[in-house]
Write a protein that holds these residues in place. Structure first.
Motif, PDB file in Angstrom:
ATOM      1  N   HIS A 243    -119.022  -1.923 -24.848  1.00 47.62           N
ATOM      2  CA  HIS A 243    -118.338  -3.478 -24.647  1.00 47.62           C
ATOM      3  C   HIS A 243    -118.227  -3.767 -23.487  1.00 47.62           C
ATOM      4  CE1 HIS A 243    -116.033  -6.914 -26.024  1.00 47.62           C
ATOM      5  NE2 HIS A 243    -115.057  -6.289 -25.424  1.00 47.62           N
ATOM      6  N   ARG A 244    -117.417  -3.121 -22.643  1.00 47.65           N
ATOM      7  CA  ARG A 244    -117.201  -3.392 -21.407  1.00 47.65           C
ATOM      8  C   ARG A 244    -118.493  -3.413 -20.305  1.00 47.65           C
ATOM      9  NH1 ARG A 244    -114.014   1.077 -18.931  1.00 47.65           N
ATOM     10  NH2 ARG A 244    -112.687   0.693 -20.502  1.00 47.65           N
TER      11      ARG A 244
ATOM     12  N   ALA B  82    -117.992  -4.633 -30.153  1.00 46.76           N
ATOM     13  CA  ALA B  82    -116.660  -4.414 -30.268  1.00 46.76           C
ATOM     14  C   ALA B  82    -116.007  -4.896 -31.814  1.00 46.76           C
ATOM     15  CB  ALA B  82    -116.000  -5.490 -29.293  1.00 46.76           C
TER      16      ALA B  82
ATOM     17  N   LEU C 189    -116.117   1.128 -26.697  1.00 45.65           N
ATOM     18  CA  LEU C 189    -115.454   0.502 -25.750  1.00 45.65           C
ATOM     19  C   LEU C 189    -116.056   0.420 -24.213  1.00 45.65           C
ATOM     20  CD1 LEU C 189    -112.916  -1.186 -24.613  1.00 45.65           C
ATOM     21  CD2 LEU C 189    -111.836   1.196 -24.102  1.00 45.65           C
TER      22      LEU C 189
ATOM     23  N   ARG D 101    -104.544  -8.782 -25.885  1.00 42.94           N
ATOM     24  CA  ARG D 101    -105.711  -8.475 -26.794  1.00 42.94           C
ATOM     25  C   ARG D 101    -106.218  -9.801 -27.554  1.00 42.94           C
ATOM     26  NH1 ARG D 101    -104.315  -3.776 -29.773  1.00 42.94           N
ATOM     27  NH2 ARG D 101    -105.131  -2.550 -27.852  1.00 42.94           N
TER      28      ARG D 101
ATOM     29  N   LYS E 267    -116.099  -0.009 -33.779  1.00 43.26           N
ATOM     30  CA  LYS E 267    -115.042   0.538 -33.310  1.00 43.26           C
ATOM     31  C   LYS E 267    -114.682   1.995 -33.708  1.00 43.26           C
ATOM     32  CE  LYS E 267    -112.240  -3.336 -31.893  1.00 43.26           C
ATOM     33  NZ  LYS E 267    -111.268  -4.164 -32.211  1.00 43.26           N
TER      34      LYS E 267
END
Length: 122
Positions: free
Chosen positions: A28-29, A15, A25, A94, A19
């Motif tokens: 990362h998730r 993350a 994403l 965020r 980017k």
């Protein structure tokens, strides 16, 4: 716990540094949720072991930090998911998600060190 920490740390590094990649994403998730699941399973296994050996829960600082880390392990992905689902709260959440993730990793690392110390490894 160490494996969960490494998985979650990898997700945080992705993350922070990746980017510009289109896949950051999803990675990362996936890593964050996988690390959280590993940690939660490990915590339940430890709680079961303590119960079966008839020892007292929450008798040392290590257990309290572990419990706090558990709260953050649940909170951090929840904030991450909600910030993507509810666009009106994205900027505020965020920041909360980022700080929650940092605190989570710090708590887990501190607790790993305490646990290894309690077992006499360090």
């Amino acid at each position: 716990m160490i494996l969960a920490f490494c998985i979650m740390l990898t997700g945080a590094i992705i993350a922070r540094l990746m980017k510009k990649k289109t896949w950051w994403l999803k990675a990362h998730r996936s890593l964050g949720i996988t690390g959280a699941i590993f940690l939660i399973v490990a915590l339940f296994a430890i709680a079961l072991q303590i119960t079966l050996t008839e020892r007292e829960h929450f008798r040392v600082v290590h257990s309290w930090i572990g419990f706090t880390a558990f709260i953050f392990v649940v909170l951090t992905p929840t904030l991450g998911i909600l910030q993507l689902k509810i666009r009106s709260v994205t900027p505020r959440w965020r920041s909360l998600h980022r700080w929650s993730g940092r605190i989570t990793l710090c708590l887990i690392l501190i607790n790993i060190i305490l646990g290894l110390s309690m077992m006499g490894f360090i």
